[in-house]
Design an enzyme around this catalytic site. Structure first.
Site, PDB file in Angstrom:
ATOM      1  N   SER A 364       0.888  -1.150   0.000  1.00 27.01           N
ATOM      2  CA  SER A 364       0.000   0.000   0.000  1.00 27.01           C
ATOM      3  C   SER A 364       0.930   1.205   0.000  1.00 27.01           C
ATOM      4  O   SER A 364       1.723   1.372   0.920  1.00 27.01           O
ATOM      5  CB  SER A 364      -0.861  -0.010   1.252  1.00 27.01           C
ATOM      6  OG  SER A 364      -1.492   1.239   1.372  1.00 27.01           O
ATOM      7  N   ARG A 365       0.836   2.019  -1.057  1.00 25.17           N
ATOM      8  CA  ARG A 365       1.818   3.093  -1.184  1.00 25.17           C
ATOM      9  C   ARG A 365       1.386   4.380  -0.495  1.00 25.17           C
ATOM     10  O   ARG A 365       2.117   5.345  -0.478  1.00 25.17           O
ATOM     11  CB  ARG A 365       2.072   3.387  -2.668  1.00 25.17           C
ATOM     12  CG  ARG A 365       2.689   2.217  -3.376  1.00 25.17           C
ATOM     13  CD  ARG A 365       3.141   2.530  -4.769  1.00 25.17           C
ATOM     14  NE  ARG A 365       3.420   1.291  -5.454  1.00 25.17           N
ATOM     15  CZ  ARG A 365       2.512   0.604  -6.134  1.00 25.17           C
ATOM     16  NH1 ARG A 365       1.283   1.076  -6.247  1.00 25.17           N
ATOM     17  NH2 ARG A 365       2.824  -0.530  -6.709  1.00 25.17           N
ATOM     18  N   VAL A 366       0.188   4.418   0.023  1.00 25.88           N
ATOM     19  CA  VAL A 366      -0.329   5.661   0.576  1.00 25.88           C
ATOM     20  C   VAL A 366      -0.685   5.511   2.048  1.00 25.88           C
ATOM     21  O   VAL A 366      -0.340   6.334   2.882  1.00 25.88           O
ATOM     22  CB  VAL A 366      -1.589   6.100  -0.213  1.00 25.88           C
ATOM     23  CG1 VAL A 366      -2.152   7.382   0.355  1.00 25.88           C
ATOM     24  CG2 VAL A 366      -1.271   6.260  -1.685  1.00 25.88           C
TER      25      VAL A 366
END
Ligand code: ATP
Ligand code: MG
Length: 509
Positions: A364-366
Site C-alpha cells: 500500500s503506497r499511501v
C-alpha cells in the site's frame, strides 16, 4: 423486414438517400444496422461521445464511435424491437443516473433502477456517469485510515480514505470476501459503501445482499449489479454508474467506499462491445483504449480538500488473474493505476492460510502515512519477519538439525502467520487487532502450540475486557504505546498466559 448481408450496403445507400430527403434536422438520425446491442446510425452529425440517444419505444443508447459518416451506439435494456430504418434522436445530454439518500439499502441495476422488488426509489437528482476527475488543486493527501477490520491488511497494507487499493488473485481465493468484510466493518464509522457487482450471477449477488443485511450493513450500503445475463453495454456502464452515486455522497462531504467486483469482467464486456463496434483489437484482443477505460474510472476516487467539501471516495477494484499471472494485460494496467495491491494466492488459500494474502507481493503506497501509531509499533517489523520466515522455511524444508536461531525465526514466523488467519464475516476492531499483534511481537505465543493460538487469542480479549478494561480503554483512546503502557500490557497478558498454560497442562494431564 429480413435483410441478407449482401443487401446491407444497398440498403445503407438507399437509406442514406432516403435520409437526405426526409431529415434535415441534425438531431435526428436513422438506424442503418442493428445487432447484438450495437446500432450503426447515419446522421446525428453533432452527437457527442458518451451522449444519450433515444430510440423508438423508449430504448436508450450511448454514443461510442464517432466515424466520419456514421456513429456507433450501444443500446441498453430490451432492444429487441429495434430495426433498420428506425429514427434515433439526440438528447444532448451525457448519460446520467438518478441519485439520492433513498438509494441506501437498495439493490439497483446499471441504470439506477431498483431490482430488489422493493418499489420505486425517490431520487434527488441525476448525476452524469462520465465526469472529469477532480483536479489536483481540489485534492488533499489521505489523512484518515479506512479500517478494514482484517488484521493482515490493517497491519501490513493499511488503506487510507481516498486511496485506490487493488484486490488481485485467481478465482476462488477470497477476493470478494475481503471486500465484503471491509464493508461489514464500516458499521458506525460514517462511511457510505457502494458495491458494484459486474457480470456476477444474480443468485450470488442476492446471497451477498442477504449477508450484508444480516450484519446490518445494508443501512449504509448500495448494491449495484449488472448480472452475467445482461448485455455487454450494461456491464460496461455499471462501474461508472456506481461512482456517480458515490460522487453524490462525496459532494456532501461524506467518506465513501466503492468496490468494483470485478474489473476483469468489465474489461471483457468492453472488449466484446469494441469488437462488435469493429474497433481494431490490440494486445489480448482488447481495444487500444482499455487502459483509459479503467484509469478514467479510478481517477475519480480521491480525498477532497476541506474547501471543496472534504469528502472522499476509496476504491477497492478487484481483478481476477489466471494462474497467478499478474503480468497479463489487464492486471498490469490496473496495478499501474492503483496505489497498491493486495495479492491473494491460491497456494496459501489451499494450505488453510485465510485470508490468503501474500505479504511479499502486497503493498500500500499511501495508507502507511495514516496508520495508527500503536499499530505501527506492533506491526512495524511484521513484513520483514514474514519475509525471513518464508525464506528460511523454503530452505529448511528438508533439513533436520537446525540451529537455535533458525528454529526461533521459524517458530515466530509460524505464529505470525497463525495470528493473521481470520474467519470470514468477523472483522476485528483496531484495538483488538493491535492487542493480538502485541501478543505475538512480545513472544507471548512462543510457548503456545500452533493449534491453540486461535483459542488463546479469542479468550485473551474476553480476559482483558473483564479484568483490564481500563488498559484496553487507554489504548483505544491514545492509540499509541509508551514504555508504561507496554509494561502494563505485558503484565496483563503474562497473567493470562500463565493461566492458559496452567489450564492446558492440566487438561493434557
Ligand atoms: P470468485 O473468483 O469466484 O469471485 P473470490 O476470489 O471472490 O472468488 P470468495 O468468493 O470471496 O472468492 O471466496 C471463495 C471461497 O472461500 C468462499 O467459499 C468463501 O466462503 C471462502 N473464504 C473466503 N475467505 C475466507 C476466510 N477468510 N476464511 C474462510 N473461508 C473463506
Ligand atoms: Mg468474487
Amino acid at each position: 423486414m429480413e435483410i441478407k448481408p449482401s443487401e446491407v450496403s444497398a440498403l445503407i445507400k438507399a437509406q442514406i438517400k432516403d435520409f437526405e430527403k426526409k431529415v434535415e434536422d441534425d438531431d435526428v438520425g436513422t438506424v442503418v444496422t442493428y445487432g447484438d446491442g450495437i446500432a450503426v446510425i447515419y446522421g446525428l452529425k453533432d452527437a457527442m461521445n458518451g451522449e444519450l440517444l433515444v430510440f423508438p419505444s423508449d430504448v436508450y443508447g450511448l454514443v461510442m464511435n464517432l466515424n466520419e459518416d456514421s456513429i456507433g451506439a450501444v443500446l441498453f435494456g430490451d432492444s429487441s424491437s429495434i430495426k433498420e430504418g428506425d429514427i434515433v434522436k439526440r438528447t444532448k445530454k451525457v448519460f446520467e443516473v438518478p441519485v439520492g439518500e433513498a438509494f441506501l439499502g437498495r439493490v439497483i441495476n446499471a441504470l439506477g433502477q431498483p431490482i430488489d422488488g422493493k418499489g420505486e426509489i425517490a431520487y434527488e437528482k441525476f448525476m452524469p456517469v462520465e465526469k472529469v476527475a477532480p483536479g489536483v488543486m481540489t485534492r488533499k493527501s489521505v489523512d484518515t485510515t479506512l479500517e478494514t477490520g482484517i488484521k493482515a491488511i490493517d497491519a501490513m497494507i493499511p488503506i487510507g480514505r481516498g486511496q485506490r487499493e487493488l484486490i488481485i488473485g485467481d478465482r476462488q481465493t477470497g477476493k470478494t470476501a475481503l471486500a465484503i468484510d471491509t464493508i461489514i466493518n464500516q458499521k458506525g464509522k460514517d462511511v457510505i459503501c457502494v458495491y458494484v457487482a459486474i457480470g456476477q450471477k444474480s443468485s450470488t449477488v442476492a446471497r451477498l445482499v442477504e449477508r450484508l443485511r444480516k450484519h446490518n450493513a445494508m443501512d449504509y450500503t448500495i448494491v449495484l449489479s449488472s448480472s452475467a445475463s445482461e448485455q455487454a453495454p450494461m456491464l460496461y456502464i455499471s462501474p461508472y454508474s456506481g461512482i456517480a452515486i458515490a460522487e453524490y455522497f462525496m459532494e456532501k462531504g461524506k467518506d465513501v467506499l466503492i468496490v468494483y467486483d470485478d474489473l476483469s469482467k468489465h474489461a471483457v464486456a468492453y472488449r466484446t462491445m469494441s469488437l462488435l463496434l469493429k474497433r481494431s483489437p490490440g494486445r489480448e484482443a482488447y481495444p487500444g483504449d482499455v487502459f483509459y477505460l479503467h484509469s478514467r474510472l479510478l481517477e475519480r476516487s480521491c480525498r477532497l480538500d476541506k474547501k471543496y467539501g472534504g469528502g472522499s471516495i476509496t476504491a477497492l477494484p478487484i481483478v481476477e488473474t489466471q494462474s497467478g499471472d499478474i503480468s497479463a494485460y489487464i492486471p498490469t494496467n490496473i496495478i499501474s493505476i492503483t496505489d497498491g495491491q493486495i495479492f491473494l494466492m491460491t497456494e496459501l488459500f489451499n494450505r488453510g492460510q485465510r485470508p490468503a494474502i501474500d505479504s511479499g507481493f502486497s503493498v500500500s503506497r499511501v495508507g502507511s502515512a495514516v496508520q495508527k501509531k500503536a499499530m505501527k509499533q506492533v506491526a512495524g517489523t511484521l513484513k520483514i519477519d514474514l519475509a525471513n520466515y518464508n525464506e528460511l522455511a523454503a530452505f529448511s524444508q528438508f533439513g533436520s538439525d537446525l540451529d537455535q536461531e533458525t528454529i526461533k525465526v521459524l517458530s515466530h514466523g509460524e505464529r505470525c502467520m497463525e495470528v493473521l488467519k481470520q474467519a470470514q464475516y468477523s472483522p476485528l476492531s483496531m484495538v483488538d487487532e493491535i492487542i493480538e499483534l502485541f501478543t505475538v511481537k512480545y513472544g507471548f505465543l512462543a510457548p503456545i502450540s500452533l493449534s491453540n493460538i486461535q483459542g488463546f487469542l479469542h479468550e485473551l480479549h474476553q480476559y482483558l475486557n473483564t479484568h483490564h478494561k481500563e488498559l484496553v480503554n487507554t489504548l483505544e483512546k491514545r492509540m499509541e504505546f509508551d514504555e508504561d503502557l507496554i509494561s502494563k500490557f505485558k503484565i496483563a497478558i503474562g497473567e493470562y498466559q500463565t493461566m492458559f498454560l496452567n489450564r492446558y497442562s492440566k487438561e493434557v494431564a
